[in-house]
Design a protein around this motif. Structure first.
Motif, mmCIF file in Angstrom:
data_model
loop_
_atom_site.group_PDB
_atom_site.id
_atom_site.type_symbol
_atom_site.label_atom_id
_atom_site.label_comp_id
_atom_site.label_asym_id
_atom_site.label_seq_id
_atom_site.Cartn_x
_atom_site.Cartn_y
_atom_site.Cartn_z
ATOM 1 N N TRP A 141 7.238 6.565 2.983
ATOM 2 C CA TRP A 141 6.892 6.190 4.358
ATOM 3 C C TRP A 141 8.007 6.568 5.320
ATOM 4 O O TRP A 141 7.759 7.160 6.377
ATOM 5 N N LEU A 142 9.252 6.232 5.006
ATOM 6 C CA LEU A 142 10.360 6.555 5.905
ATOM 7 C C LEU A 142 10.533 8.059 6.062
ATOM 8 O O LEU A 142 10.789 8.557 7.165
ATOM 9 N N SER A 143 10.384 8.799 4.963
ATOM 10 C CA SER A 143 10.518 10.252 5.067
ATOM 11 C C SER A 143 9.392 10.852 5.904
ATOM 12 O O SER A 143 9.621 11.778 6.684
ATOM 13 N N SER A 144 8.184 10.332 5.777
ATOM 14 C CA SER A 144 7.088 10.860 6.603
ATOM 15 C C SER A 144 7.296 10.500 8.068
ATOM 16 O O SER A 144 6.981 11.297 8.951
ATOM 17 N N GLY B 260 18.014 3.941 0.911
ATOM 18 C CA GLY B 260 19.181 3.652 1.754
ATOM 19 C C GLY B 260 19.453 4.745 2.766
ATOM 20 O O GLY B 260 19.674 4.473 3.950
ATOM 21 N N LEU B 261 19.437 5.993 2.303
ATOM 22 C CA LEU B 261 19.700 7.123 3.194
ATOM 23 C C LEU B 261 18.614 7.240 4.262
ATOM 24 O O LEU B 261 18.912 7.451 5.446
ATOM 25 N N LEU B 262 17.360 7.098 3.859
ATOM 26 C CA LEU B 262 16.257 7.205 4.817
ATOM 27 C C LEU B 262 16.266 6.048 5.808
ATOM 28 O O LEU B 262 15.987 6.234 6.996
ATOM 29 N N THR B 263 16.603 4.854 5.343
ATOM 30 C CA THR B 263 16.715 3.712 6.252
ATOM 31 C C THR B 263 17.818 3.964 7.268
ATOM 32 O O THR B 263 17.646 3.700 8.465
ATOM 33 N N GLY B 264 18.940 4.488 6.809
ATOM 34 C CA GLY B 264 20.028 4.827 7.726
ATOM 35 C C GLY B 264 19.614 5.872 8.747
ATOM 36 O O GLY B 264 19.979 5.785 9.931
ATOM 37 N N ALA B 265 18.842 6.870 8.316
ATOM 38 C CA ALA B 265 18.373 7.907 9.237
ATOM 39 C C ALA B 265 17.419 7.330 10.286
ATOM 40 O O ALA B 265 17.478 7.708 11.460
ATOM 41 N N VAL B 266 16.551 6.402 9.882
ATOM 42 C CA VAL B 266 15.640 5.769 10.844
ATOM 43 C C VAL B 266 16.426 4.894 11.816
ATOM 44 O O VAL B 266 16.134 4.872 13.018
ATOM 45 N N ILE B 267 17.448 4.192 11.325
ATOM 46 C CA ILE B 267 18.295 3.385 12.216
ATOM 47 C C ILE B 267 19.035 4.294 13.202
ATOM 48 O O ILE B 267 19.142 3.985 14.389
ATOM 49 N N LEU B 268 19.523 5.429 12.715
ATOM 50 C CA LEU B 268 20.187 6.399 13.597
ATOM 51 C C LEU B 268 19.229 6.917 14.658
ATOM 52 O O LEU B 268 19.579 7.004 15.840
ATOM 53 N N LEU B 269 18.012 7.265 14.260
ATOM 54 C CA LEU B 269 17.018 7.735 15.225
ATOM 55 C C LEU B 269 16.692 6.650 16.248
ATOM 56 O O LEU B 269 16.558 6.939 17.441
ATOM 57 N N THR B 270 16.599 5.407 15.800
ATOM 58 C CA THR B 270 16.359 4.300 16.728
ATOM 59 C C THR B 270 17.510 4.199 17.727
ATOM 60 O O THR B 270 17.281 4.015 18.930
ATOM 61 N N GLY B 271 18.730 4.331 17.243
ATOM 62 C CA GLY B 271 19.893 4.304 18.132
ATOM 63 C C GLY B 271 19.875 5.449 19.134
ATOM 64 O O GLY B 271 20.220 5.272 20.309
ATOM 65 N N LEU B 272 19.466 6.634 18.684
ATOM 66 C CA LEU B 272 19.366 7.777 19.597
ATOM 67 C C LEU B 272 18.290 7.545 20.652
ATOM 68 O O LEU B 272 18.468 7.915 21.818
ATOM 69 N N ARG C 1 0.815 -1.217 0.000
ATOM 70 C CA ARG C 1 0.000 0.000 0.000
ATOM 71 C C ARG C 1 0.851 1.270 0.000
ATOM 72 O O ARG C 1 0.405 2.312 -0.432
ATOM 73 N N TRP C 2 2.052 1.193 0.568
ATOM 74 C CA TRP C 2 2.965 2.330 0.586
ATOM 75 C C TRP C 2 4.282 1.922 -0.029
ATOM 76 O O TRP C 2 4.684 0.763 0.028
ATOM 77 N N PRO D 234 2.724 9.833 3.354
ATOM 78 C CA PRO D 234 3.259 8.871 2.383
ATOM 79 C C PRO D 234 2.508 8.859 1.055
ATOM 80 O O PRO D 234 3.074 8.487 0.027
ATOM 81 N N ALA D 235 1.256 9.269 1.069
ATOM 82 C CA ALA D 235 0.466 9.282 -0.162
ATOM 83 C C ALA D 235 0.795 10.486 -1.045
ATOM 84 O O ALA D 235 0.541 10.451 -2.247
ATOM 85 N N VAL D 236 1.376 11.537 -0.478
ATOM 86 C CA VAL D 236 1.585 12.759 -1.245
ATOM 87 C C VAL D 236 3.047 13.175 -1.381
ATOM 88 O O VAL D 236 3.351 14.058 -2.171
ATOM 89 N N LEU D 237 3.952 12.565 -0.629
ATOM 90 C CA LEU D 237 5.360 12.950 -0.715
ATOM 91 C C LEU D 237 6.004 12.391 -1.990
ATOM 92 O O LEU D 237 5.964 11.188 -2.223
ATOM 93 N N PRO D 238 6.623 13.247 -2.777
ATOM 94 C CA PRO D 238 7.266 12.775 -4.009
ATOM 95 C C PRO D 238 8.720 12.362 -3.760
ATOM 96 O O PRO D 238 9.649 12.979 -4.259
ATOM 97 N N VAL D 239 8.905 11.326 -2.967
ATOM 98 C CA VAL D 239 10.250 10.859 -2.635
ATOM 99 C C VAL D 239 10.530 9.603 -3.448
ATOM 100 O O VAL D 239 9.787 8.630 -3.361
ATOM 101 N N GLY D 240 11.599 9.646 -4.231
ATOM 102 C CA GLY D 240 11.950 8.512 -5.078
ATOM 103 C C GLY D 240 12.587 7.379 -4.298
ATOM 104 O O GLY D 240 13.131 7.573 -3.204
ATOM 105 N N GLU D 241 12.533 6.189 -4.872
ATOM 106 C CA GLU D 241 13.083 5.005 -4.225
ATOM 107 C C GLU D 241 14.601 5.063 -4.082
ATOM 108 O O GLU D 241 15.171 4.314 -3.297
ATOM 109 N N ARG D 242 15.256 5.960 -4.800
ATOM 110 C CA ARG D 242 16.709 6.068 -4.663
ATOM 111 C C ARG D 242 17.120 6.576 -3.282
ATOM 112 O O ARG D 242 18.272 6.479 -2.898
ATOM 113 N N TRP D 243 16.176 7.109 -2.538
ATOM 114 C CA TRP D 243 16.445 7.617 -1.189
ATOM 115 C C TRP D 243 16.287 6.535 -0.117
ATOM 116 O O TRP D 243 16.495 6.804 1.061
#
Length: 169
Positions: free
Chosen positions: A73-76, A129-141, A67-68, A118-127
């Motif tokens: 999703w990660l950016s939102s 890796g970076l967004l996953t890393g940012a979520v992992i960093l936030l989880t670590g924080l 669905r997403w 997530p339904a309206v953000l125009p974020v491409g799939e090329r992001w």
């Protein structure tokens, strides 16, 4: 909007309920495990957990169900967490408007945005890796700052008298 369907609405209400329940989890079951996923005090940073974990789980479910897409999703998720921290700090520490009703409204708006963006953000799939890393960093924080929180205003228990108005550093 084609994304507004029954599984999405059900996921929203389950995530909203889970986040509200997380607020009381540590009081009901105090342990090292619940400490990392549930708010342990009334600080702005601890309330981030009530948004982060439910949105993370709902997003994992909704991306797995097709669905997403992952990047929007990660950016939102990251935007909603940032919005909660910024608005929570402003409302509670600067404007002095940190009542229960205001904080609940902020929570509901943040969670709603977490399902709308997530339904309206125009974020491409090329992001991805970076967004996953940012979520992992936030989880670590979240883990690190649960164990040893910094002494700044975001980490102060705002239920204490005048905790929000102490010097920032």
């Amino acid at each position: 909007m084609k994304n507004l369907d029954r599984p999405l609405l059900l996921s929203f209400f389950v995530a909203l309920t889970l986040g509200c329940g997380l607020h009381f989890l540590f009081s009901l079951w105090p342990s090292i495990l619940t400490e990392f996923i549930a708010p342990v005090n009334e600080s702005v940073w601890e309330h981030l957990k009530a948004v982060f974990w439910p949105l993370l789980l709902a997003g994992a479910y909704l991306t797995g169900a097709g669905r997403w897409q992952t990047a929007p999703w990660l950016s939102s998720l990251l935007l909603c967490c940032g919005l909660l921290l910024l608005a929570g700090w402003y409302l509670n520490c600067v404007a002095g408007a940190g009542s229960l009703g205001v904080n609940l409204a902020l929570y509901f708006v943040t969670m709603g945005l977490g399902f709308f963006l997530p339904a309206v953000l125009p974020v491409g799939e090329r992001w991805d890796g970076l967004l996953t890393g940012a979520v992992i960093l936030l989880t670590g924080l979240i883990v690190c700052w649960t164990i040893q929180p910094p002494g700044t205003v975001l980490f102060r228990d705002l239920s204490l008298v005048d905790a929000a108005y102490l010097p920032v550093w």
